[in-house]
Motif scaffolding. Sequence first.
Motif, PDB file in Angstrom:
ATOM      1  N   MET A 197     -13.457  -2.798  17.060  1.00  0.00           N
ATOM      2  CA  MET A 197     -14.313  -1.699  17.492  1.00  0.00           C
ATOM      3  C   MET A 197     -13.434  -0.532  17.908  1.00  0.00           C
ATOM      4  SD  MET A 197     -17.148  -3.789  19.721  1.00  0.00           S
ATOM      5  CE  MET A 197     -17.972  -2.333  20.230  1.00  0.00           C
ATOM      6  N   LEU A 198     -13.835   0.641  17.521  1.00  0.00           N
ATOM      7  CA  LEU A 198     -13.142   1.853  17.916  1.00  0.00           C
ATOM      8  C   LEU A 198     -13.985   2.603  18.929  1.00  0.00           C
ATOM      9  CD1 LEU A 198     -11.877   3.173  14.467  1.00  0.00           C
ATOM     10  CD2 LEU A 198     -10.572   1.987  16.221  1.00  0.00           C
ATOM     11  N   ASN A 199     -13.316   3.227  19.862  1.00  0.00           N
ATOM     12  CA  ASN A 199     -13.999   4.026  20.863  1.00  0.00           C
ATOM     13  C   ASN A 199     -13.606   5.477  20.698  1.00  0.00           C
ATOM     14  OD1 ASN A 199     -15.191   1.770  22.251  1.00  0.00           O
ATOM     15  ND2 ASN A 199     -13.151   1.300  22.995  1.00  0.00           N
ATOM     16  N   VAL A 200     -14.465   6.386  21.135  1.00  0.00           N
ATOM     17  CA  VAL A 200     -14.176   7.808  21.076  1.00  0.00           C
ATOM     18  C   VAL A 200     -12.893   8.082  21.866  1.00  0.00           C
ATOM     19  CG1 VAL A 200     -15.003  10.094  21.737  1.00  0.00           C
ATOM     20  CG2 VAL A 200     -16.600   8.412  20.823  1.00  0.00           C
ATOM     21  N   GLY A 201     -11.975   8.812  21.254  1.00  0.00           N
ATOM     22  CA  GLY A 201     -10.716   9.164  21.906  1.00  0.00           C
ATOM     23  C   GLY A 201      -9.605   8.157  21.698  1.00  0.00           C
ATOM     24  N   GLN A 202      -9.932   6.992  21.157  1.00  0.00           N
ATOM     25  CA  GLN A 202      -8.922   5.963  20.912  1.00  0.00           C
ATOM     26  C   GLN A 202      -8.067   6.375  19.726  1.00  0.00           C
ATOM     27  OE1 GLN A 202     -10.607   2.084  20.309  1.00  0.00           O
ATOM     28  NE2 GLN A 202      -8.652   1.126  19.914  1.00  0.00           N
ATOM     29  N   LYS A 203      -6.771   6.112  19.802  1.00  0.00           N
ATOM     30  CA  LYS A 203      -5.866   6.412  18.707  1.00  0.00           C
ATOM     31  C   LYS A 203      -5.794   5.218  17.769  1.00  0.00           C
ATOM     32  CE  LYS A 203      -2.964   9.575  21.258  1.00  0.00           C
ATOM     33  NZ  LYS A 203      -1.613   9.886  21.733  1.00  0.00           N
ATOM     34  N   LEU A 204      -5.836   5.479  16.485  1.00  0.00           N
ATOM     35  CA  LEU A 204      -5.753   4.447  15.470  1.00  0.00           C
ATOM     36  C   LEU A 204      -4.415   4.588  14.770  1.00  0.00           C
ATOM     37  CD1 LEU A 204      -7.096   2.183  13.816  1.00  0.00           C
ATOM     38  CD2 LEU A 204      -8.057   3.959  12.357  1.00  0.00           C
ATOM     39  N   VAL A 205      -3.616   3.525  14.794  1.00  0.00           N
ATOM     40  CA  VAL A 205      -2.320   3.534  14.140  1.00  0.00           C
ATOM     41  C   VAL A 205      -2.435   2.711  12.867  1.00  0.00           C
ATOM     42  CG1 VAL A 205       0.101   2.868  14.339  1.00  0.00           C
ATOM     43  CG2 VAL A 205      -1.122   3.720  16.344  1.00  0.00           C
ATOM     44  N   ILE A 206      -2.083   3.313  11.753  1.00  0.00           N
ATOM     45  CA  ILE A 206      -2.141   2.622  10.474  1.00  0.00           C
ATOM     46  C   ILE A 206      -0.714   2.437   9.981  1.00  0.00           C
ATOM     47  CG2 ILE A 206      -2.943   2.717   8.098  1.00  0.00           C
ATOM     48  CD1 ILE A 206      -5.280   4.441   9.116  1.00  0.00           C
ATOM     49  N   GLN A 207      -0.316   1.195   9.831  1.00  0.00           N
ATOM     50  CA  GLN A 207       1.025   0.887   9.366  1.00  0.00           C
ATOM     51  C   GLN A 207       0.973   0.621   7.872  1.00  0.00           C
ATOM     52  OE1 GLN A 207       2.077  -2.537  11.689  1.00  0.00           O
ATOM     53  NE2 GLN A 207       2.695  -1.322  13.439  1.00  0.00           N
ATOM     54  N   SER A 208       2.039   1.020   7.208  1.00  0.00           N
ATOM     55  CA  SER A 208       2.106   0.714   5.782  1.00  0.00           C
ATOM     56  C   SER A 208       3.102  -0.417   5.575  1.00  0.00           C
ATOM     57  CB  SER A 208       2.523   1.948   4.984  1.00  0.00           C
ATOM     58  OG  SER A 208       3.794   2.374   5.371  1.00  0.00           O
ATOM     59  N   GLY A 209       2.746  -1.337   4.712  1.00  0.00           N
ATOM     60  CA  GLY A 209       3.632  -2.457   4.431  1.00  0.00           C
ATOM     61  C   GLY A 209       3.505  -3.558   5.457  1.00  0.00           C
ATOM     62  N   THR A 210       4.227  -4.625   5.217  1.00  0.00           N
ATOM     63  CA  THR A 210       4.224  -5.786   6.089  1.00  0.00           C
ATOM     64  C   THR A 210       5.502  -5.799   6.913  1.00  0.00           C
ATOM     65  OG1 THR A 210       3.019  -7.028   4.415  1.00  0.00           O
ATOM     66  CG2 THR A 210       4.108  -8.308   6.115  1.00  0.00           C
ATOM     67  N   PRO A 211       5.383  -5.950   8.244  1.00  0.00           N
ATOM     68  CA  PRO A 211       6.599  -6.075   9.050  1.00  0.00           C
ATOM     69  C   PRO A 211       7.402  -7.291   8.582  1.00  0.00           C
ATOM     70  CG  PRO A 211       4.681  -5.737  10.451  1.00  0.00           C
ATOM     71  CD  PRO A 211       4.176  -5.975   9.058  1.00  0.00           C
ATOM     72  N   GLU A 212       8.707  -7.146   8.512  1.00  0.00           N
ATOM     73  CA  GLU A 212       9.568  -8.214   8.002  1.00  0.00           C
ATOM     74  C   GLU A 212       9.418  -9.501   8.807  1.00  0.00           C
ATOM     75  OE1 GLU A 212      14.273  -9.084   7.203  1.00  0.00           O
ATOM     76  OE2 GLU A 212      13.567  -7.022   7.196  1.00  0.00           O
ATOM     77  N   GLY A 213       9.157 -10.602   8.114  1.00  0.00           N
ATOM     78  CA  GLY A 213       9.035 -11.919   8.738  1.00  0.00           C
ATOM     79  C   GLY A 213       7.726 -12.149   9.463  1.00  0.00           C
TER      80      GLY A 213
END
Length: 66
Positions: free
Chosen positions: A1-17
């Motif tokens: 769930m997202l709330n108003v004012g919340q920051k959404l971080v979108i990562q690209s790729g898979t973190p190693e391991g």
Amino acid sequence: MLNVGQKLVIQSGTPEGAILYTVQSGDTPFKIATKYGMNLNALLALNGLNTRSKIYPGQQLWVTPN
């Protein structure tokens, strides 16, 4: 769930391991970190969370098993 004012971080790729873990009912970030032998701060950073973030059943988090 997202709330108003919340920051959404979108990562690209898979973190190693890292693998995806699906949050279960009753899970907490600390329990998940302990289960995978991770430091709590590492789990939070890997997923763009902070100590005040809430997690929900069905949500997917990156974990790095040790």
